[in-house]
Design a protein around this motif. Structure first.
Motif, PDB file in Angstrom:
ATOM      1  N   LEU A   1     -24.335 -36.105   2.981  1.00  0.00           N
ATOM      2  CA  LEU A   1     -22.948 -36.018   2.547  1.00  0.00           C
ATOM      3  C   LEU A   1     -22.169 -34.979   3.337  1.00  0.00           C
ATOM      4  N   TYR A   2     -22.855 -33.879   3.736  1.00  0.00           N
ATOM      5  CA  TYR A   2     -22.094 -32.831   4.410  1.00  0.00           C
ATOM      6  C   TYR A   2     -21.579 -33.273   5.768  1.00  0.00           C
ATOM      7  N   PHE A   3     -22.135 -34.359   6.331  1.00  0.00           N
ATOM      8  CA  PHE A   3     -21.615 -34.857   7.600  1.00  0.00           C
ATOM      9  C   PHE A   3     -20.263 -35.543   7.424  1.00  0.00           C
ATOM     10  N   ASP A   4     -19.911 -35.876   6.171  1.00  0.00           N
ATOM     11  CA  ASP A   4     -18.646 -36.554   5.920  1.00  0.00           C
ATOM     12  C   ASP A   4     -17.493 -35.573   5.731  1.00  0.00           C
ATOM     13  N   ILE A   5     -17.779 -34.277   5.719  1.00  0.00           N
ATOM     14  CA  ILE A   5     -16.727 -33.279   5.559  1.00  0.00           C
ATOM     15  C   ILE A   5     -16.037 -33.089   6.905  1.00  0.00           C
ATOM     16  N   PRO A   6     -14.767 -33.393   7.029  1.00  0.00           N
ATOM     17  CA  PRO A   6     -14.070 -33.304   8.321  1.00  0.00           C
ATOM     18  C   PRO A   6     -14.148 -31.907   8.930  1.00  0.00           C
ATOM     19  N   LYS A   7     -14.523 -31.858  10.200  1.00  0.00           N
ATOM     20  CA  LYS A   7     -14.505 -30.641  11.016  1.00  0.00           C
ATOM     21  C   LYS A   7     -15.404 -29.532  10.472  1.00  0.00           C
ATOM     22  N   GLN A   8     -16.361 -29.876   9.643  1.00  0.00           N
ATOM     23  CA  GLN A   8     -17.262 -28.850   9.107  1.00  0.00           C
ATOM     24  C   GLN A   8     -18.725 -29.210   9.356  1.00  0.00           C
ATOM     25  N   GLU A   9     -18.970 -30.090  10.319  1.00  0.00           N
ATOM     26  CA  GLU A   9     -20.338 -30.540  10.561  1.00  0.00           C
ATOM     27  C   GLU A   9     -21.263 -29.381  10.936  1.00  0.00           C
ATOM     28  N   ARG A  10     -20.797 -28.548  11.838  1.00  0.00           N
ATOM     29  CA  ARG A  10     -21.656 -27.456  12.291  1.00  0.00           C
ATOM     30  C   ARG A  10     -22.003 -26.515  11.153  1.00  0.00           C
ATOM     31  N   GLU A  11     -20.964 -26.059  10.429  1.00  0.00           N
ATOM     32  CA  GLU A  11     -21.192 -25.110   9.349  1.00  0.00           C
ATOM     33  C   GLU A  11     -22.105 -25.691   8.272  1.00  0.00           C
ATOM     34  N   SER A  12     -21.904 -26.962   7.966  1.00  0.00           N
ATOM     35  CA  SER A  12     -22.711 -27.600   6.931  1.00  0.00           C
ATOM     36  C   SER A  12     -24.156 -27.775   7.377  1.00  0.00           C
ATOM     37  N   ALA A  13     -24.334 -28.158   8.632  1.00  0.00           N
ATOM     38  CA  ALA A  13     -25.689 -28.344   9.150  1.00  0.00           C
ATOM     39  C   ALA A  13     -26.454 -27.030   9.156  1.00  0.00           C
ATOM     40  N   ILE A  14     -25.806 -25.975   9.629  1.00  0.00           N
ATOM     41  CA  ILE A  14     -26.458 -24.667   9.669  1.00  0.00           C
ATOM     42  C   ILE A  14     -26.733 -24.171   8.255  1.00  0.00           C
ATOM     43  N   SER A  15     -25.816 -24.445   7.348  1.00  0.00           N
ATOM     44  CA  SER A  15     -26.022 -24.067   5.953  1.00  0.00           C
ATOM     45  C   SER A  15     -27.249 -24.766   5.379  1.00  0.00           C
ATOM     46  N   PHE A  16     -27.408 -26.043   5.710  1.00  0.00           N
ATOM     47  CA  PHE A  16     -28.579 -26.790   5.250  1.00  0.00           C
ATOM     48  C   PHE A  16     -29.863 -26.184   5.806  1.00  0.00           C
ATOM     49  N   LEU A  17     -29.859 -25.879   7.106  1.00  0.00           N
ATOM     50  CA  LEU A  17     -31.047 -25.305   7.734  1.00  0.00           C
ATOM     51  C   LEU A  17     -31.342 -23.909   7.193  1.00  0.00           C
ATOM     52  N   LEU A  18     -30.290 -23.141   6.941  1.00  0.00           N
ATOM     53  CA  LEU A  18     -30.479 -21.811   6.363  1.00  0.00           C
ATOM     54  C   LEU A  18     -31.098 -21.913   4.973  1.00  0.00           C
ATOM     55  N   SER A  19     -30.618 -22.864   4.195  1.00  0.00           N
ATOM     56  CA  SER A  19     -31.179 -23.082   2.864  1.00  0.00           C
ATOM     57  C   SER A  19     -32.654 -23.476   2.955  1.00  0.00           C
ATOM     58  N   ALA A  20     -32.977 -24.318   3.941  1.00  0.00           N
ATOM     59  CA  ALA A  20     -34.370 -24.733   4.137  1.00  0.00           C
ATOM     60  C   ALA A  20     -35.249 -23.535   4.481  1.00  0.00           C
ATOM     61  N   LEU A  21     -34.723 -22.638   5.304  1.00  0.00           N
ATOM     62  CA  LEU A  21     -35.486 -21.445   5.677  1.00  0.00           C
ATOM     63  C   LEU A  21     -35.713 -20.531   4.475  1.00  0.00           C
ATOM     64  N   LEU A  22     -34.694 -20.384   3.649  1.00  0.00           N
ATOM     65  CA  LEU A  22     -34.833 -19.532   2.464  1.00  0.00           C
ATOM     66  C   LEU A  22     -35.861 -20.107   1.492  1.00  0.00           C
ATOM     67  N   LYS A  23     -35.849 -21.435   1.342  1.00  0.00           N
ATOM     68  CA  LYS A  23     -36.854 -22.081   0.490  1.00  0.00           C
ATOM     69  C   LYS A  23     -38.252 -21.874   1.070  1.00  0.00           C
ATOM     70  N   SER A  24     -38.347 -21.946   2.389  1.00  0.00           N
ATOM     71  CA  SER A  24     -39.636 -21.758   3.046  1.00  0.00           C
ATOM     72  C   SER A  24     -40.148 -20.337   2.857  1.00  0.00           C
ATOM     73  N   ARG A  25     -39.239 -19.375   2.912  1.00  0.00           N
ATOM     74  CA  ARG A  25     -39.645 -17.981   2.730  1.00  0.00           C
ATOM     75  C   ARG A  25     -40.200 -17.763   1.327  1.00  0.00           C
ATOM     76  N   THR A  26     -39.607 -18.437   0.369  1.00  0.00           N
ATOM     77  CA  THR A  26     -40.118 -18.347  -1.000  1.00  0.00           C
ATOM     78  C   THR A  26     -41.478 -19.022  -1.108  1.00  0.00           C
ATOM     79  N   ALA A  27     -41.595 -20.195  -0.468  1.00  0.00           N
ATOM     80  CA  ALA A  27     -42.837 -20.967  -0.549  1.00  0.00           C
ATOM     81  C   ALA A  27     -44.013 -20.237   0.086  1.00  0.00           C
TER      82      ALA A  27
END
Length: 255
Positions: free
Chosen positions: A9-35
């Motif tokens: 869904l975040y790819f559908d946000i106009p002109k925010q693809e980069r920020e959304s993608a990095i936010s997703f990856l950052l969230s994945a890293l934080l989950k990994s740090r917990t795991a």
């Protein structure tokens, strides 16, 4: 992450693809740090490392980035030393060490495809990790020399050098999320990001050249040396190339 018609869904946000993608990856890293029980700021503040790694994973997904760094990459220490020796410019050396360290971080943490211990004279993952630590430290040193002070990026590079094994483990736990992300996104959506990177690199080069120009100009004012005057004109010409609005009145070398 929810999907819609096969895309995040975040790819559908106009002109925010980069920020959304990095936010997703950052969230994945934080989950990994917990795991993997390596939470942020456990031994020192390292939330900045999380952001750096999220950007690195994103860049690693871009064909343009892969093409740009490919000719500077080598897993052979001798080839690396030769490549560095051929380039006397500190900025280029910094870039070489940094992209090779980043490459090893991603290959060891995400792809895990660098173990050559079964080959004659092949390196183990531990040896590759040691190389990456050294490259991050070298990059941090050159970063400090270039900017003549500690920078945010330089500090992150030092943290990566000192805690490489920890961050390699974090990336290992983030593998599934990364591949899921990488298989979904369309790189056309990130053309603007590539343009932003090029603009940033140009700005960094401009600032560095301005610093060099001012240093040489100060030296020329003190010495009125012809050789210094020639270097001054060369830097002025480079500044005019980087910034067409820049102008410099040619000075007589002996005045």
């Amino acid at each position: 992450m929810e999907k819609q018609e096969g895309r995040y869904l975040y790819f559908d946000i106009p002109k925010q693809e980069r920020e959304s993608a990095i936010s997703f990856l950052l969230s994945a890293l934080l989950k990994s740090r917990t795991a993997c029980r390596l939470p942020s700021n456990q031994s020192e503040f390292d939330e900045d490392v999380n952001i750096y790694l999220a950007h690195l994973l994103f860049a690693s997904s871009l064909p343009d980035y892969q093409t740009a760094v490919e000719r500077y990459l080598s897993t052979n220490v001798s080839d690396m030393a030769e490549l560095v020796e051929k380039n006397e410019d500190r900025i280029v050396r910094y870039f070489i060490y940094k992209v090779n360290a980043d490459h090893l971080m991603v290959r060891l943490g995400i792809f895990q495809d660098l173990d050559q211990s079964g080959r004659p004279f092949g390196k183990t993952q531990k040896q590759f990790a040691s190389m990456a630590q050294n490259y991050y430290q070298q990059a941090a040193t050159y970063n400090r020399q270039i900017y003549r002070r500690s920078t945010a990026v330089g500090t992150v590079l030092e943290k990566l050098a000192n805690g490489f094994g920890r961050y390699q483990t974090v990336l290992h736990f983030a593998r599934k999320e990364f591949f899921h992300f990488s298989n979904q996104f369309q790189d056309e959506s990130f053309q603007k990001f590539c343009e932003d990177i090029k603009h940033y690199e140009k700005e960094e080069m401009l600032h560095s050249t301005i610093d060099q120009f001012l240093d040489i100009y100060a030296e020329w004012l003190e010495t009125r040396n012809e050789a210094t005057h020639a270097k001054l004109l060369a830097r002025a010409k480079e500044l005019e190339r980087l910034n067409p609005t820049f102008s410099f009145n040619r000075l007589e070398g002996n005045k």
